[in-house]
Design an enzyme around this catalytic site. Structure first.
Site, short mmCIF file in Angstrom:
data_model
loop_
_atom_site.label_atom_id
_atom_site.label_comp_id
_atom_site.label_asym_id
_atom_site.label_seq_id
_atom_site.Cartn_x
_atom_site.Cartn_y
_atom_site.Cartn_z
N SER A 283 7.05 2.80 8.79
CA SER A 283 5.91 2.70 7.88
C SER A 283 4.59 2.86 8.61
CB SER A 283 5.95 1.36 7.13
OG SER A 283 6.18 0.32 8.02
N HIS B 114 8.96 8.92 5.10
CA HIS B 114 8.63 7.55 4.71
C HIS B 114 8.90 7.37 3.22
CE1 HIS B 114 5.32 4.25 4.40
NE2 HIS B 114 6.51 3.72 4.49
N GLU C 192 6.55 10.23 1.84
CA GLU C 192 5.42 10.62 2.70
C GLU C 192 6.04 11.33 3.91
OE1 GLU C 192 3.22 7.27 4.34
OE2 GLU C 192 1.33 8.35 4.14
N ASN D 252 -0.07 3.50 4.06
CA ASN D 252 -0.42 2.16 4.53
C ASN D 252 -1.84 2.03 5.05
OD1 ASN D 252 1.81 0.55 3.87
ND2 ASN D 252 3.01 1.67 5.38
N1 CAA Z 1 17.64 0.51 -7.66
C1 CAA Z 1 17.74 1.24 -8.78
N2 CAA Z 1 16.94 1.03 -9.86
C2 CAA Z 1 16.05 0.01 -9.78
C3 CAA Z 1 15.90 -0.79 -8.64
C4 CAA Z 1 16.74 -0.50 -7.54
N3 CAA Z 1 16.66 -1.19 -6.41
N4 CAA Z 1 14.91 -1.70 -8.88
C5 CAA Z 1 14.44 -1.47 -10.11
N5 CAA Z 1 15.12 -0.43 -10.66
C6 CAA Z 1 14.88 0.22 -11.95
C7 CAA Z 1 15.26 -0.63 -13.14
O1 CAA Z 1 16.62 -0.41 -13.48
C8 CAA Z 1 14.33 -0.12 -14.22
O2 CAA Z 1 14.82 1.13 -14.73
P1 CAA Z 1 14.41 1.68 -16.21
O3 CAA Z 1 12.95 2.02 -16.14
O4 CAA Z 1 15.29 2.89 -16.37
O5 CAA Z 1 14.68 0.57 -17.16
C9 CAA Z 1 13.05 0.19 -13.45
O6 CAA Z 1 13.44 0.36 -12.09
C10 CAA Z 1 12.06 -0.93 -13.56
O7 CAA Z 1 12.68 -2.12 -13.09
P2 CAA Z 1 12.58 -3.53 -13.81
O8 CAA Z 1 12.49 -3.36 -15.29
O9 CAA Z 1 13.65 -4.41 -13.26
O10 CAA Z 1 11.26 -4.18 -13.24
P3 CAA Z 1 9.78 -3.69 -13.27
O11 CAA Z 1 9.43 -2.94 -14.50
O12 CAA Z 1 9.03 -4.92 -12.94
O13 CAA Z 1 9.68 -2.66 -12.07
C11 CAA Z 1 9.34 -2.14 -9.79
C12 CAA Z 1 10.08 -3.02 -10.77
C13 CAA Z 1 9.81 -0.68 -9.95
C14 CAA Z 1 9.69 -2.65 -8.40
C15 CAA Z 1 7.80 -2.23 -10.09
O14 CAA Z 1 7.40 -3.56 -10.11
C16 CAA Z 1 6.95 -1.50 -9.08
O15 CAA Z 1 6.79 -0.30 -9.15
N6 CAA Z 1 6.38 -2.24 -8.12
C17 CAA Z 1 5.56 -1.68 -7.05
C18 CAA Z 1 6.47 -1.09 -6.01
C19 CAA Z 1 5.70 -0.50 -4.87
O16 CAA Z 1 4.48 -0.44 -4.83
N7 CAA Z 1 6.46 -0.04 -3.87
C20 CAA Z 1 5.90 0.48 -2.66
C21 CAA Z 1 5.84 -0.62 -1.66
S1 CAA Z 1 5.17 -0.05 -0.14
C22 CAA Z 1 6.48 0.60 0.66
O17 CAA Z 1 7.60 0.58 0.25
C23 CAA Z 1 6.20 1.26 1.95
C24 CAA Z 1 5.65 0.53 3.09
O18 CAA Z 1 5.55 1.16 4.11
C25 CAA Z 1 5.21 -0.88 3.08
#
Ligand code: CAA
Length: 296
Positions: free
Chosen positions: A118, A139, A151, A189
């Site tokens: 990351s 990424h 990324e 990031n």
């Molecule tokens: N695998 C498969 N599907 C998944 C899943 C997983 N691990 N987690 C969630 N889902 C799916 C669910 O089945 C659901 O699908 P549908 O739309 O078809 O119904 C969808 O994703 C949404 O999930 P939920 O309804 O359970 O929950 P939500 O609406 O609260 O969404 C989330 C969850 C997608 C995590 C959302 O909260 C989100 O987008 N959060 C922000 C995530 C983010 O910013 N990620 C980047 C982090 S930074 C990083 O990763 C890099 C770094 O270097 C730090």
């Protein structure tokens, strides 16, 4: 490319393996710890079940995906037949350099070596190999099966051909690749972590409480998670490590991590993975409960 090896079966590694396997690749999932491999397969199965339940895929696709996954504790057994190795091990420079030296020695000449880091420099990682033009950053974002972005980070020596291959491969995984250059924090990031750090400063200075800060950003800016919940989701230790990379890399005090973040990491309140961060996850439910330290 047909044979993919993913190194590290943690949150990112199992998500990356899931996505490659679902798109028809033969995937070796490598981890030194057999328990981590078992946990990763259980997580992938649970996530596939959820996709089946929501009608995204059918049972046949789930079985096909699981059949494409080959867990192993031995990198020696699968690296020699790999076309691409994606390293998703712990975010620690020395561990990554040692894995890249080993991959470089074992992998065939045509194999591309990618890292899901990351924030660690791709150029630094590439420099310990004899094929720096074939080393690149890939990424993925968490949760990998859901998030569209990859990324793609070009190290100083990464060739145009390798970059094009990885951009095309990412599209074939159903992702949207974005090409960026290798500077501290890349793009994702460099922008995300100062926002999270500022949210923690806002809490530290008493401008707002945990729920208030997250609600402002969720409802005011349409973010799916507020910055404090997102920090818990990413892991506070990972956020701190990335801020250190930005602070050291640019030498600019604006990236200095908030003392509250430093304290929480020392106290091992790391967010979701430790059961407590800005929120308390010990009840196991989906409901968000502010951690006792931040209750008014
Ligand atoms: N695998 C498969 N599907 C998944 C899943 C997983 N691990 N987690 C969630 N889902 C799916 C669910 O089945 C659901 O699908 P549908 O739309 O078809 O119904 C969808 O994703 C949404 O999930 P939920 O309804 O359970 O929950 P939500 O609406 O609260 O969404 C989330 C969850 C997608 C995590 C959302 O909260 C989100 O987008 N959060 C922000 C995530 C983010 O910013 N990620 C980047 C982090 S930074 C990083 O990763 C890099 C770094 O270097 C730090």
């Amino acid at each position: 490319m047909k044979n993919i090896t993913v190194i590290g079966a943690g949150t990112m590694g199992n998500g990356i393996a899931h996505v490659f396997a679902m798109n028809g690749f033969h995937v070796n999932l490598v981890d030194m710890n057999p328990t981590s491999l078992e946990k990763a397969l259980a997580t992938i199965t649970k996530n596939l079940d959820r996709m089946v339940a929501k009608g995204g895929i059918d049972e046949a696709k789930k079985s096909e995906t699981l059949a494409n996954l080959h867990p192993t504790t031995s990198i020696e057994s699968c690296a020699p037949t790999s076309d691409l190795i994606v390293e998703a091990a712990t975010e620690n420079v020395e561990i990554k350099l040692s894995i890249f030296r080993q991959m470089d020695a074992l992998a065939p000449a045509h194999c591309i070596l990618a890292t899901n880091t990351s924030s660690i420099s791709i150029t630094k990682i590439a420099a310990v190999t004899n094929r720096p033009e074939q080393v690149i950053g890939m990424h993925f974002m968490n949760p990998v099966p859901v998030m569209k972005l990859v990324e793609v980070i070009r190290g100083y020596s990464t060739s145009n051909e390798v970059c094009s291959q990885i951009m095309e491969l990412s599209r074939n995984l159903g992702k949207v690749p974005v090409e960026v250059n290798d500077y501290p924090g890349f793009v994702a990031n460099r922008i995300l972590m100062p926002m999270i750090n500022e949210a923690i400063y806002t809490l530290f200075e008493g401008v707002g409480g945990v729920e208030e800060i997250d609600t402002v950003m969720k409802l005011g800016m349409a973010h799916p998670m507020g910055p404090l919940q997102l920090a818990d989701f990413i892991g506070l230790d990972v956020c701190l490590a990335i801020l250190h990379v930005l602070h050291d890399g640019f030498g600019n005090p604006k990236y200095a991590p908030c003392p509250l973040l430093v304290n929480m990491v020392m106290a091992k309140n790391l967010g979701v993975k430790s059961g407590k961060g800005f929120y308390d996850y010990s009840h196991g439910g989906k409901e968000l409960v502010v951690a006792p330290n931040f209750k008014k």
